[in-house]
Design a protein around this motif. Structure first.
Motif, PDB file in Angstrom:
ATOM      1  N   GLY A  30       0.294  -5.661  -5.652  1.00 45.61           N
ATOM      2  CA  GLY A  30       1.192  -4.483  -5.497  1.00 45.61           C
ATOM      3  C   GLY A  30       2.380  -4.846  -4.534  1.00 45.61           C
ATOM      4  N   LEU A  31       2.774  -3.596  -4.118  1.00 48.81           N
ATOM      5  CA  LEU A  31       4.023  -3.826  -3.024  1.00 48.81           C
ATOM      6  C   LEU A  31       3.632  -4.780  -2.048  1.00 48.81           C
ATOM      7  N   TYR A  32       2.318  -4.477  -1.497  1.00 49.44           N
ATOM      8  CA  TYR A  32       1.927  -5.391  -0.435  1.00 49.44           C
ATOM      9  C   TYR A  32       0.757  -6.223  -0.885  1.00 49.44           C
ATOM     10  N   ALA A  33       0.689  -7.695  -0.777  1.00 48.57           N
ATOM     11  CA  ALA A  33      -0.357  -8.502  -1.484  1.00 48.57           C
ATOM     12  C   ALA A  33      -1.804  -8.003  -1.166  1.00 48.57           C
ATOM     13  N   ARG A  34      -2.098  -7.547   0.073  1.00 56.45           N
ATOM     14  CA  ARG A  34      -3.522  -7.308   0.484  1.00 56.45           C
ATOM     15  C   ARG A  34      -3.675  -6.115   1.038  1.00 56.45           C
ATOM     16  N   ILE A  35      -2.835  -5.093   0.499  1.00 56.29           N
ATOM     17  CA  ILE A  35      -3.171  -3.744   0.833  1.00 56.29           C
ATOM     18  C   ILE A  35      -3.556  -2.931  -0.497  1.00 56.29           C
ATOM     19  N   PRO A  36      -4.548  -2.228  -0.947  1.00 57.35           N
ATOM     20  CA  PRO A  36      -4.823  -1.549  -1.919  1.00 57.35           C
ATOM     21  C   PRO A  36      -3.631  -0.900  -2.600  1.00 57.35           C
ATOM     22  N   ASN A  37      -3.432  -1.044  -3.820  1.00 58.94           N
ATOM     23  CA  ASN A  37      -2.215  -0.454  -4.390  1.00 58.94           C
ATOM     24  C   ASN A  37      -2.326   0.918  -4.216  1.00 58.94           C
ATOM     25  N   LEU A  38      -3.499   1.724  -4.248  1.00 60.79           N
ATOM     26  CA  LEU A  38      -3.674   3.121  -4.079  1.00 60.79           C
ATOM     27  C   LEU A  38      -3.271   3.689  -2.709  1.00 60.79           C
ATOM     28  N   LEU A  39      -3.294   2.748  -1.848  1.00 58.93           N
ATOM     29  CA  LEU A  39      -2.957   3.172  -0.423  1.00 58.93           C
ATOM     30  C   LEU A  39      -1.527   2.938  -0.137  1.00 58.93           C
ATOM     31  N   GLU A  40      -0.924   2.099  -1.033  1.00 58.98           N
ATOM     32  CA  GLU A  40       0.478   1.920  -0.922  1.00 58.98           C
ATOM     33  C   GLU A  40       1.434   3.445  -1.150  1.00 58.98           C
ATOM     34  N   PRO A  41       2.827   3.387  -0.781  1.00 62.86           N
ATOM     35  CA  PRO A  41       3.702   4.192  -1.151  1.00 62.86           C
ATOM     36  C   PRO A  41       4.098   4.077  -2.492  1.00 62.86           C
ATOM     37  N   ALA A  42       4.265   5.055  -3.641  1.00 62.11           N
ATOM     38  CA  ALA A  42       4.522   5.198  -4.853  1.00 62.11           C
ATOM     39  C   ALA A  42       5.630   4.171  -5.135  1.00 62.11           C
ATOM     40  N   HIS A  43       5.471   3.364  -5.795  1.00 61.44           N
ATOM     41  CA  HIS A  43       6.373   2.041  -6.244  1.00 61.44           C
ATOM     42  C   HIS A  43       6.221   1.423  -7.528  1.00 61.44           C
ATOM     43  N   ALA A  44       7.442   0.835  -8.122  1.00 63.51           N
ATOM     44  CA  ALA A  44       7.181   0.500  -9.423  1.00 63.51           C
ATOM     45  C   ALA A  44       6.027  -0.596  -9.682  1.00 63.51           C
ATOM     46  N   LEU A  45       5.984  -1.433  -8.396  1.00 57.12           N
ATOM     47  CA  LEU A  45       4.767  -2.528  -8.396  1.00 57.12           C
ATOM     48  C   LEU A  45       3.266  -1.862  -8.375  1.00 57.12           C
ATOM     49  N   ASN A  46       3.076  -0.734  -8.288  1.00 57.44           N
ATOM     50  CA  ASN A  46       2.030   0.156  -8.255  1.00 57.44           C
ATOM     51  C   ASN A  46       1.932   1.211  -9.357  1.00 57.44           C
ATOM     52  N   ASN A  47       2.771   0.886 -10.205  1.00 56.06           N
ATOM     53  CA  ASN A  47       3.041   1.942 -11.236  1.00 56.06           C
ATOM     54  C   ASN A  47       3.216   3.138 -10.842  1.00 56.06           C
ATOM     55  N   TYR A  48       3.863   3.428  -9.601  1.00 55.52           N
ATOM     56  CA  TYR A  48       3.950   4.672  -9.048  1.00 55.52           C
ATOM     57  C   TYR A  48       2.816   5.475  -8.846  1.00 55.52           C
ATOM     58  N   ARG A  49       1.608   4.956  -8.589  1.00 50.80           N
ATOM     59  CA  ARG A  49       0.424   5.543  -8.389  1.00 50.80           C
ATOM     60  C   ARG A  49      -0.117   5.661  -7.133  1.00 50.80           C
ATOM     61  N   GLY A  50       0.651   4.866  -6.288  1.00 49.82           N
ATOM     62  CA  GLY A  50       0.120   4.846  -4.807  1.00 49.82           C
ATOM     63  C   GLY A  50       0.322   6.155  -4.161  1.00 49.82           C
ATOM     64  N   LEU A  51      -0.506   6.597  -3.294  1.00 46.64           N
ATOM     65  CA  LEU A  51      -0.439   7.824  -2.689  1.00 46.64           C
ATOM     66  C   LEU A  51      -0.395   7.760  -1.027  1.00 46.64           C
ATOM     67  N   GLY A  52      -0.475   6.386  -0.668  1.00 44.04           N
ATOM     68  CA  GLY A  52      -0.370   6.071   0.592  1.00 44.04           C
ATOM     69  C   GLY A  52       0.978   6.279   1.421  1.00 44.04           C
ATOM     70  N   HIS A  53       0.841   6.849   2.955  1.00 42.87           N
ATOM     71  CA  HIS A  53       1.918   6.911   3.637  1.00 42.87           C
ATOM     72  C   HIS A  53       1.538   5.788   4.890  1.00 42.87           C
ATOM     73  N   PRO A  54       2.074   4.643   4.618  1.00 43.86           N
ATOM     74  CA  PRO A  54       2.076   3.754   5.774  1.00 43.86           C
ATOM     75  C   PRO A  54       2.584   4.093   6.920  1.00 43.86           C
ATOM     76  N   VAL A  55       1.656   3.476   8.090  1.00 47.75           N
ATOM     77  CA  VAL A  55       2.500   3.811   9.593  1.00 47.75           C
ATOM     78  C   VAL A  55       2.677   2.412   9.934  1.00 47.75           C
ATOM     79  N   PHE A  56       1.718   1.619   9.974  1.00 49.15           N
ATOM     80  CA  PHE A  56       1.997   0.222  10.586  1.00 49.15           C
ATOM     81  C   PHE A  56       1.463  -0.669   9.367  1.00 49.15           C
ATOM     82  N   PHE A  57       2.110  -1.828   9.546  1.00 48.69           N
ATOM     83  CA  PHE A  57       1.760  -3.146   8.911  1.00 48.69           C
ATOM     84  C   PHE A  57       1.590  -4.130  10.042  1.00 48.69           C
TER      85      PHE A  57
END
Length: 564
Positions: free
Chosen positions: A224-251
Motif C-alpha cells: 500500500g501507501l506505506y509498506a507495513r501499515i495495513p492498507n485499511l488504516l492508510e488514508p484513501a490512495h490509489a495504492l490502496n484502491n482508495y479504500r483506506g479509512l485511516g487518518h494518520p497522525v504519526f509515522f
C-alpha cells in the motif's frame, strides 16, 4: 443596553420614495438621502438573550442575562472519545519507550458505519459469517478471493495468493505476515498454551502467518501507501484502491507535533497504534498471539502470528486476549513517576508508589520521569500532571485493553493517550508510546447583526464610527494568562442586490482596543467593508477555576453615505 422609542422616518433615495419602519433614537436626524447620522450614544445591543447571538462556544447565558465561560469538559474514557465541543486539535509525541516504531492514527466511527464495518449501535459486524469481524478481516485481508465469504481486497493488487482452510472456512493468508516468496505459513492443530486467564491445559489451535525476518525486503507488506501499515488504516490512495479509512497522525521518524485540524464534537474517534513487534505466545509472561476467531467458550481457534500488530482505543476491537483476567486491568497514579521496582499488586511508597490526592490510596506511577519533565516544558503546555488515579477497565469480551486516557482535572483540554505495545499486555505499564492532544478551544460568542430598527441596510450607506462599551470581570481563580478580548466587523452578512442576506462566516474583524483603565472606546471603522455590524468576544486562559463573565455590552454607530 439602553432602550429607545420607535420612530417612523421617510427615506428619499435615488429619486424614489421609500417608506420604511425604522426604530431609532430621538436624536436620529436625516443628513443625506437614504442614510442617517445616528446618535453615537444610542445603544443597539439589547439585553442578552438566546436570540442575541449567532453562536455561543464554551459560554453560557446565565439567568441574570450575563455571559459566563463554561467549565471545559474532560474526556473520561478511551472507549468513547467524543470531543465536548468543536475544536482544532494538535498532537505531540511525548515518549516512545517501545522500540517498536509505532504509528498512530484514528478512525471516525461514522465512516466505519457507512462502510459497513459497524452496525448502527457501533458493534463490529461479521457480514460473511466466518467468525472474523469484517474490520479485522480487511485490516489483514484475510477474506478469500472467491466464494460466499469473499470480500473486496483492500489494496491495488494482492501480493500473495495463498489460501488456507480452518474451521470449515476458506481464508487468504495475510500479505502482512508472509515473506517475499509467499511461502505458506498455515499450521493446523498446533499445540499451544490456552490464552484465556486461569489454569488450562494446552490446546490444539490453527495458526497462520509468520514473524518478520531481519531484512524484510518486499515481504511482510500489503503493497500500500506505506509498506507495513495495513492498507485499511492508510488514508484513501490509489495504492490502496482508495479504500483506506485511516487518518494518520504519526509515522516512525515523523515530526514531533501534528495539526489534526478541526474535529467536530459529534464525531466519535477511535485511535489505533500499529507496531512492529513479533507476536509470541507465553501467557505466563503476558504475551499471546492475536486471536482471529474464538469458540463460544472464549477459547481461540485461529491465531495470527505476525510482526504487524494493531491496537485500538476500543478494547473490544483488539485481537489479543487478556491472559491475566484481573479487574481492573491496571491502576496508575498519573502524577507519579514510573518505577520498575513498584509492584502494582503491592504499591509501596518505598518502591516508588505515590498517594492519590483525593483518597490517599497508594498506586504505582505511570510515565517515565523524563516524560513527566518533558510535559512540563512550554512545547507541551507546561503540563503538570496531578496526583490522580486512572484505571484501565476490562474489555468485557476477554480481549486485552491497550490504552490509558488521562485528561487531568486542572487542564482537561490537554489529554494524553498512552499505549501498551505487547500483544497480551506484557508488563502492563501502559507507557510504551505516549501522545499528548491539545484542543484549541476558546470561549467565544458572536452577536447577530445589530440594526437600527430594520433588517434592511441600504447598500449606499457605510458605517464610519462605532462606540463600544463593555462591562466584564475575570474570575478570582484566573491567572495572568486569562483575558477577555473583543472585536467588531461591519461585513457580518453578505447581501445581494435584492436585499437577500446570508451570514458571513469570515467577516473582517477589527480588534477593540481600550485605553488603559477605560471600559469604552470609539473606533474608526470607515476602512472596513459592508454595513452589517456585529461583535464578538473571546475568553483566553479559562479553566475549571477561571470562568470570566461579561455582564453588559453597549454598541452605537454612525451611518454615512458610502464614498464613490
Amino acid at each position: 443596553m439602553r432602550l429607545h422609542s420607535l420612530h417612523v422616518l421617510g427615506l428619499m433615495a435615488w429619486g424614489t420614495l421609500l417608506s420604511v419602519a425604522f426604530p431609532g433614537p430621538a436624536s436620529a436626524q436625516t443628513s443625506q438621502p437614504g442614510c442617517y447620522n445616528l446618535d453615537l450614544e444610542a445603544d443597539w445591543e439589547p439585553p442578552f438573550s438566546e436570540e442575541s447571538f449567532e453562536y455561543l462556544q464554551q459560554m453560557t447565558l446565565t439567568p441574570q442575562q450575563t455571559l459566563r465561560a463554561t467549565p471545559p469538559l474532560a474526556l473520561t474514557s478511551a472507549e468513547s472519545i467524543v470531543l465536548p465541543v468543536n475544536q482544532r486539535v494538535t498532537a505531540t509525541y511525548v515518549h516512545d519507550a517501545s522500540g517498536t516504531r509505532p504509528s498512530l492514527g484514528y478512525l471516525y466511527v461514522d465512516e466505519l458505519i457507512t462502510r459497513g464495518y459497524l452496525d448502527l449501535n457501533g458493534n463490529l459486524r461479521d457480514s460473511n459469517g466466518n467468525g472474523i469481524a469484517d474490520l479485522q478481516e480487511d485490516i489483514y485481508n484475510l477474506a478469500p478471493a472467491t466464494g460466499p465469504q469473499a470480500r473486496p481486497y483492500v489494496g491495488a493488487t494482492r501480493r500473495c495468493n495463498k489460501a488456507f482452510t480452518s474451521g470449515g472456512f476458506t481464508y487468504s493468508q495475510p500479505d502482512l505476515a508472509l515473506r517475499e516468496g509467499c511461502d505458506s505459513t498455515f499450521t493446523s492443530g498446533a499445540l499451544l498454551p490456552d490464552a484465556r486467564p486461569g489454569t488450562h491445559p494446552d490446546v490444539r489451535v490453527d495458526v497462520v502467518g509468520s514473524n518478520m525476518v531481519a531484512v524484510p525486503r518486499t515481504g511482510f507488506s500489503d503493497n500500500g501507501l506505506y509498506a507495513r501499515i495495513p492498507n485499511l488504516l492508510e488514508p484513501a490512495h490509489a495504492l490502496n484502491n482508495y479504500r483506506g479509512l485511516g487518518h494518520p497522525v504519526f509515522f516512525p521518524g515523523s515530526g514531533q507535533t501534528v495539526d489534526l485540524g478541526a474535529i467536530k464534537a459529534e464525531r466519535e474517534l477511535v485511535f489505533y497504534l500499529v507496531v512492529a513487534n513479533d507476536a509470541v505466545t507465553s501467557p505466563d509472561e503476558g504475551r499471546v498471539y492475536p486471536c482471529l476467531r474464538k469458540a463460544a467458550n472464549g477459547q481461540c481457534t485461529l491465531h495470527l502470528k505476525t510482526s504487524t500488530s494493531v491496537f485500538f482505543s476500543r478494547a473490544k476491537w483488539n485481537l489479543d486476549q487478556d491472559p491475566v483476567g484481573k479487574s481492573p486491568v491496571a491502576a496508575r497514579n498519573i502524577g507519579c513517576a514510573y518505577s520498575e521496582e513498584c509492584l502494582p499488586e503491592q504499591p509501596n511508597p518505598r518502591s516508588g508508589a505515590c498517594a492519590v490526592a483525593a483518597t490517599g490510596q497508594n498506586l504505582c506511577g505511570w510515565l517515565d520521569p523524563e516524560a513527566l519533565t518533558r510535559l512540563g516544558t512550554a512545547p507541551y503546555g507546561n503540563t503538570s500532571l496531578p496526583m490522580e488515579a486512572r484505571v484501565v477497565p476490562v474489555s468485557g469480551n476477554g480481549n486485552m485493553p491497550h490504552v490509558i486516557l488521562a485528561a487531568p482535572s486542572d487542564t482537561p483540554r490537554n489529554w494524553l493517550l498512552a499505549f501498551e505495545d505487547f500483544s497480551g499486555g506484557g508488563d502492563r505499564d501502559f507507557n510504551d508510546a505516549v501522545f499528548q492532544f491539545r484542543g484549541d478551544v476558546s470561549s467565544e460568542v458572536r452577536s447577530y447583526v445589530r440594526y437600527p430598527g430594520t433588517r434592511t441596510m441600504l447598500p449606499w450607506c457605510a458605517i464610519s464610527q462605532v462606540r463600544f462599551r463593555k462591562d466584564d470581570a475575570l474570575d478570582s481563580g484566573c491567572d495572568a494568562s486569562a483575558a477577555i478580548s473583543y472585536a467588531v466587523a461591519t461585513d457580518c452578512r453578505v447581501c445581494d442586490s435584492q436585499d437577500f442576506c446570508i451570514r458571513n462566516f469570515t467577516p473582517t474583524w477589527q480588534p477593540v482596543t481600550f485605553p488603559a483603565g477605560a471600559q469604552e472606546v470609539i473606533l474608526d471603522v470607515s476602512s472596513l467593508p459592508g454595513n452589517q455590524l456585529c461583535w464578538k468576544a473571546s475568553m483566553a486562559g479559562t479553566s475549571p477555576t477561571c470562568l470570566p463573565t461579561i455582564s453588559n455590552v453597549d454598541v452605537g454607530y454612525v451611518l454615512v453615505p458610502r464614498s464613490p
